[in-house]
Design a protein around this motif. Sequence first.
Motif, PDB file in Angstrom:
ATOM      1  N   UNK A  99      36.661  40.912  35.027  1.00  0.00           N
ATOM      2  CA  UNK A  99      36.204  39.530  35.111  1.00  0.00           C
ATOM      3  C   UNK A  99      35.423  39.369  36.408  1.00  0.00           C
ATOM      4  N   UNK A 100      34.207  38.860  36.278  1.00  0.00           N
ATOM      5  CA  UNK A 100      33.350  38.564  37.423  1.00  0.00           C
ATOM      6  C   UNK A 100      32.973  37.089  37.382  1.00  0.00           C
ATOM      7  N   UNK A 101      32.498  36.585  38.498  1.00  0.00           N
ATOM      8  CA  UNK A 101      31.968  35.227  38.568  1.00  0.00           C
ATOM      9  C   UNK A 101      30.518  35.311  39.006  1.00  0.00           C
ATOM     10  N   UNK A 102      29.659  34.537  38.353  1.00  0.00           N
ATOM     11  CA  UNK A 102      28.248  34.516  38.750  1.00  0.00           C
ATOM     12  C   UNK A 102      28.108  33.692  40.036  1.00  0.00           C
ATOM     13  N   UNK A 103      26.897  33.581  40.595  1.00  0.00           N
ATOM     14  CA  UNK A 103      26.729  32.858  41.861  1.00  0.00           C
ATOM     15  C   UNK A 103      27.164  31.391  41.836  1.00  0.00           C
ATOM     16  N   UNK A 104      27.276  30.783  40.638  1.00  0.00           N
ATOM     17  CA  UNK A 104      27.755  29.402  40.548  1.00  0.00           C
ATOM     18  C   UNK A 104      29.217  29.349  40.108  1.00  0.00           C
ATOM     19  N   UNK A 105      29.892  30.479  40.146  1.00  0.00           N
ATOM     20  CA  UNK A 105      31.315  30.619  39.842  1.00  0.00           C
ATOM     21  C   UNK A 105      31.653  30.522  38.358  1.00  0.00           C
ATOM     22  N   UNK A 106      30.679  30.741  37.469  1.00  0.00           N
ATOM     23  CA  UNK A 106      30.948  30.837  36.037  1.00  0.00           C
ATOM     24  C   UNK A 106      31.481  32.237  35.753  1.00  0.00           C
TER      25      UNK A 106
END
Length: 131
Positions: A99-106
Motif C-alpha cells: 500500500x502506497x499513498x500518492x502525493x495527496x495521500x490517496x
Amino acid sequence: MAIRLGSTVINCADLDAMTRFWSAALGLEPTSGADDFRLLRGPHVNLSLQRASAPVSARDQMHLDLYTDDQRHEVDRLVGLGARFVRHVEDDPADDWVVLADPEDNLFCVCAKPAAEVRDPAAWPGAGPAA
C-alpha cells in the motif's frame, strides 16, 4: 510494460448487492466468491469489490490496484516519484501487495501479479463464477 492498472477497487458494505449491480452494469463476470472480496472480470477491465471493515467515507471508497511482475522495483520507482510507503501485506503467498499513498495521500496498491496470471482467468485462485 512493467506496471499496469489491474483493477479499480470499491469498498462497500453489501458485497452481494454490489456484485449483482456492477456485474450487470458493466457486463462483468465474478471470478471469486470470497466473503470479503470479489473480482469482477471483463475482456477489457477488472473491477474489484471489498467489504469495508468500517463505514465507507468518500475519501476511502475507491483505490487503484496496480499489477506488476517486479513489485520491489515498481514500489521503489513510485516512491522515487513521490509516493509514500504505507504498509506491505504479504500474509498470503498468493496475494502480496504494498500500500502506497500518492502525493495527496490517496492510497493505492502495488500487487505482485505476473502478467500471464492476469491475462488468463483460469490462473486465478478460486476462478469461476461466484455462487
